[in-house]
Scaffold this active site. Structure first.
Site, PDB file in Angstrom:
ATOM      1  CG  ASP A 243      -0.652  59.457  53.773  1.00 56.97           C
ATOM      2  OD1 ASP A 243      -0.318  60.510  54.349  1.00 56.97           O
ATOM      3  OD2 ASP A 243      -1.214  58.507  54.344  1.00 56.97           O
TER       4      ASP A 243
ATOM      5  CG  HIS B  76      -3.574  58.867  49.350  1.00 56.63           C
ATOM      6  ND1 HIS B  76      -4.777  58.855  50.023  1.00 56.63           N
ATOM      7  CD2 HIS B  76      -2.779  57.955  49.955  1.00 56.63           C
ATOM      8  CE1 HIS B  76      -4.711  57.959  51.001  1.00 56.63           C
ATOM      9  NE2 HIS B  76      -3.516  57.399  50.985  1.00 56.63           N
TER      10      HIS B  76
HETATM   11 ZN   LIG Z   1       0.407  55.336  51.790  1.00 58.13          ZN
END
Ligand SMILES: [Zn+2]
Length: 209
Positions: A35, A177
């Site tokens: 992400d 992430h």
């Molecule tokens: Zn996010």
């Protein structure tokens, strides 16, 4: 009080049922997701690690970051990975009025062609989930069953690795992430985790909706 206790699980269940949390049909596959990119340093690092194992993954990109780093976004696609919509400005659904939320997803969809959406922070209201179904009929809301915690700056890199190793099983959707905040843990955890999945004989696949 009683009303609160009864109502909340019903609401949560209604949201829960509208989202994808893991994949059932591929008994021997895991689905790694990233992400918040594209990021100038973290995303090329992730792509390089994935290449070593011929692993495919899914990148839930922030529209603003795609606008800033179009070449890195293109590289994600060129290397055969999937992309998903993570809003244009990384909006928190709980703190955003519905119209603004939908508009922001729509704006991101101008940069990210995908039928997959992941709400930033995993925070979305039932009305927003229903609104997405209506506005974007093909869109699937993708959550996860394994959260690495790589965004948690208080987490030791080794604890982050233990998190993912202990909780990932076939069919899991795992969240990392490709961001500056996650870097200290991602740098340590991702290579070891990919090696672990490879040794387990799991296929590392992209999500396909
Ligand atoms: Zn996010």
């Amino acid at each position: 009080m009683r009303n609160y206790l009864v109502k909340t699980p019903v609401l949560l269940k209604a949201i829960y049922n509208r989202c994808v949390w893991h994949i059932n049909e591929h008994a021997n596959s895991v689905y790694i997701t990233f992400d918040d990119g594209p990021h100038i340093a973290a995303t090329p690092f992730v792509l390089e690690q994935l290449r070593k194992y011929n692993a495919k993954a899914t990148f839930f990109c922030i529209g603003k970051n795609v606008e800033e780093h179009p070449a890195i976004f293109q590289q994600i696609l060129d290397e055969g990975h999937a992309v998903g919509n993570h809003t244009f400005n990384h909006l928190n659904g709980w703190k955003t009025e519905n119209f603004s939320y939908f508009k922001n997803i729509k704006k991101a969809s101008g940069f990210i062609e995908s039928n997959m959406f992941r709400p930033p922070y995993g925070r979305i209201t039932l009305n927003q989930a229903i609104g997405i179904e209506r506005m974007f009929p093909k869109m699937k809301i993708i959550m996860w069953d394994v959260l690495s915690g790589d965004f948690d700056i208080a987490l030791e890199p080794n604890a982050c690795l233990n998190n993912v190793i202990q909780t990932t099983k076939p069919g899991s959707i795992v969240v990392f992430h490709d961001s500056a905040k996650a870097w200290d843990r991602l740098y340590y955890t991702l290579p070891a985790f990919l090696k672990y999945c490879h040794q387990k004989g799991w296929n590392m696949k992209k999500l396909n909706f």
